[in-house]
Design a protein around this motif. Structure first.
Motif, PDB file in Angstrom:
ATOM      1  N   TRP A 229      83.233 -29.795  77.644  1.00 45.39           N
ATOM      2  CA  TRP A 229      83.594 -30.745  78.736  1.00 45.39           C
ATOM      3  C   TRP A 229      83.194 -32.318  78.305  1.00 45.39           C
ATOM      4  O   TRP A 229      84.120 -33.128  78.674  1.00 45.39           O
ATOM      5  CB  TRP A 229      82.771 -30.499  80.246  1.00 45.39           C
ATOM      6  N   ARG A 232      85.926 -33.486  76.136  1.00 48.69           N
ATOM      7  CA  ARG A 232      87.140 -33.760  76.807  1.00 48.69           C
ATOM      8  C   ARG A 232      86.952 -35.061  77.828  1.00 48.69           C
ATOM      9  O   ARG A 232      87.638 -35.402  78.418  1.00 48.69           O
ATOM     10  CB  ARG A 232      87.749 -32.774  77.762  1.00 48.69           C
ATOM     11  N   GLU A 233      85.804 -36.010  77.374  1.00 48.82           N
ATOM     12  CA  GLU A 233      85.273 -37.220  77.876  1.00 48.82           C
ATOM     13  C   GLU A 233      85.189 -37.237  79.581  1.00 48.82           C
ATOM     14  O   GLU A 233      85.675 -38.102  80.092  1.00 48.82           O
ATOM     15  CB  GLU A 233      86.691 -38.224  77.575  1.00 48.82           C
ATOM     16  N   VAL A 234      84.691 -35.948  79.940  1.00 53.36           N
ATOM     17  CA  VAL A 234      84.157 -35.890  81.214  1.00 53.36           C
ATOM     18  C   VAL A 234      82.725 -36.070  81.307  1.00 53.36           C
ATOM     19  O   VAL A 234      81.745 -35.895  80.853  1.00 53.36           O
ATOM     20  CB  VAL A 234      84.370 -34.349  81.780  1.00 53.36           C
ATOM     21  N   ARG A 235      82.517 -37.269  82.415  1.00 52.00           N
ATOM     22  CA  ARG A 235      81.206 -37.993  82.517  1.00 52.00           C
ATOM     23  C   ARG A 235      80.063 -36.848  82.871  1.00 52.00           C
ATOM     24  O   ARG A 235      80.466 -36.066  83.678  1.00 52.00           O
ATOM     25  CB  ARG A 235      81.276 -39.200  83.592  1.00 52.00           C
ATOM     26  N   PRO A 267      88.708 -29.143  82.787  1.00 47.66           N
ATOM     27  CA  PRO A 267      89.729 -29.852  83.043  1.00 47.66           C
ATOM     28  C   PRO A 267      90.581 -30.172  81.616  1.00 47.66           C
ATOM     29  O   PRO A 267      89.965 -29.878  80.447  1.00 47.66           O
ATOM     30  CB  PRO A 267      89.225 -31.409  83.202  1.00 47.66           C
ATOM     31  N   PRO A 269      92.498 -32.031  78.408  1.00 48.58           N
ATOM     32  CA  PRO A 269      91.928 -33.289  77.845  1.00 48.58           C
ATOM     33  C   PRO A 269      92.960 -34.505  78.267  1.00 48.58           C
ATOM     34  O   PRO A 269      93.938 -34.350  78.721  1.00 48.58           O
ATOM     35  CB  PRO A 269      92.583 -32.965  76.273  1.00 48.58           C
ATOM     36  N   LEU A 270      92.238 -35.517  78.103  1.00 52.38           N
ATOM     37  CA  LEU A 270      92.947 -36.753  78.430  1.00 52.38           C
ATOM     38  C   LEU A 270      94.130 -36.994  77.723  1.00 52.38           C
ATOM     39  O   LEU A 270      94.093 -36.645  76.393  1.00 52.38           O
ATOM     40  CB  LEU A 270      92.022 -37.958  78.533  1.00 52.38           C
ATOM     41  N   PRO A 271      95.135 -37.409  78.281  1.00 58.01           N
ATOM     42  CA  PRO A 271      96.307 -37.809  77.521  1.00 58.01           C
ATOM     43  C   PRO A 271      96.264 -39.276  76.724  1.00 58.01           C
ATOM     44  O   PRO A 271      95.314 -39.981  77.149  1.00 58.01           O
ATOM     45  CB  PRO A 271      97.491 -38.165  78.602  1.00 58.01           C
ATOM     46  N   LEU A 276     100.696 -41.849  77.895  1.00 58.43           N
ATOM     47  CA  LEU A 276     100.919 -42.456  78.947  1.00 58.43           C
ATOM     48  C   LEU A 276     102.015 -43.826  79.159  1.00 58.43           C
ATOM     49  O   LEU A 276     102.422 -44.328  80.103  1.00 58.43           O
ATOM     50  CB  LEU A 276      99.402 -43.115  79.416  1.00 58.43           C
TER      51      LEU A 276
END
Length: 317
Positions: A229, A232-235, A267, A269-271, A276
């Protein structure tokens, strides 16, 4: 894992007269001789009740007199949270399956009496009033005792009717194998920094949910899931919220709950910036053509004559 016997099922299906249906369920009905409950199709196939409400209704109908069926008791028995259990009980009240009334006990305290009617439609047509059976009130934990009306079992249960061309086949029951458990998420690289942060988050869960007390072995096993997590840059506060919100009360297996949520709620991964960013509009380019009259180059979507030749042709005409 239970041993499968496909040959027995194949032989049983071969005994069915006529061709089998191309799709849909085929009933194999085996009469129960003990530990069974009669449930009407009006409840099991109710068009307006959710699956949670139907399941809780069947469960309550199967319980003996005096069993606790309040929100706290059902939440301790099932994995659904208090909000879903409460909503399902309200659903059962609307068609009349469940009725709750506040009564005063001999000691002056107020208690909730719960009555479950297996056929509310028949009750309304007969105009009868259901009275809760007289049972000693249990000492409430957080909610008062909730005795129920006992079901009246008939001599033998009747299986659901099936088409005459496909009568039920009586074969010994078999237990289907459980699907394999999904693996815990793993990071691409479990760096010392990720390991330290993940361990701190897991050890700190009991400060946000008292029931989530994990052992050192549990923390060591679950560290890769939290690291995935974080990768995947989840705080960290978002991870705590996902692991501690709407827990069953009381949670019997804290480590299993945390493992399930780390796996099921992972979740994506961030795009990146390229995904974007809107696609750049390509400039419109009109191709070059050779004039059919003077063989000069000119831009046009279709071949033909240049403007000069078009003017001369127009004047000649």
């Amino acid at each position: 894992m239970a041993t499968q016997h496909p040959n027995a099922l194949t032989r049983a299906l071969a005994e069915l007269p006529g061709p089998l249906p191309a799709f849909g369920v085929i009933h194999i009905a085996i009469p129960h001789t003990s530990r069974f409950t009669i449930v009407g199709n009006h409840l099991a196939q109710h068009a307006e009740l959710s699956l949670v409400a139907i399941g809780i209704g069947v469960h309550i109908q199967s319980l003996p007199v005096g069993s606790l069926v309040g929100i706290k008791a059902l939440t301790a028995r099932f994995a659904e949270g208090e909000m879903r259990i409460a909503a399902a009980l309200r659903e059962l009240e609307a068609p009349g399956y469940l009725r709750r009334a506040h009564v005063r006990l001999a000691n002056g305290r107020m208690a909730t009496r719960t009555v479950f009617c297996n056929q509310p439609g028949a009750l309304e047509r007969a105009g009868r009033v259901v009275v809760a059976p007289k049972v000693p009130p249990a000492v409430p934990e957080e909610a008062p005792a909730v005795p129920e009306e006992p079901p009246a079992p008939p001599p033998a249960p009747e299986p659901d009717p099936v088409p005459e061309s496909h009568p039920p086949v009586r074969v010994p029951p078999r237990t289907a194998p459980k699907p394999p458990r999904r693996p815990l998420p793993q990071p691409r690289e479990l760096t010392p920094e990720l390991r330290q942060t993940a361990s701190a988050i897991l050890a700190d869960l009991r400060n946000h949910a008292e029931a989530l007390v994990l052992s050192e072995a549990d923390v060591e096993e679950l560290v890769p899931g939290v690291a995935a997590w974080l990768e995947r840059e989840v705080r960290p506060d978002a991870i705590r919220h996902a692991l501690t919100t709407d827990l069953p009360k009381p949670p019997k297996y804290p480590a299993k709950i945390v493992r399930h949520r780390l796996t099921a709620l992972l979740p994506p991964p961030l795009p990146g910036a390229e995904e974007l960013a809107p696609a750049a509009r390509r400039p419109l380019v009109i191709p070059l053509q050779n004039c059919d009259g003077c063989d000069r180059a000119f831009r046009s979507r279709e071949p033909g004559h240049c403007r000069g030749c078009q003017g001369e042709l127009a004047a000649a005409a």
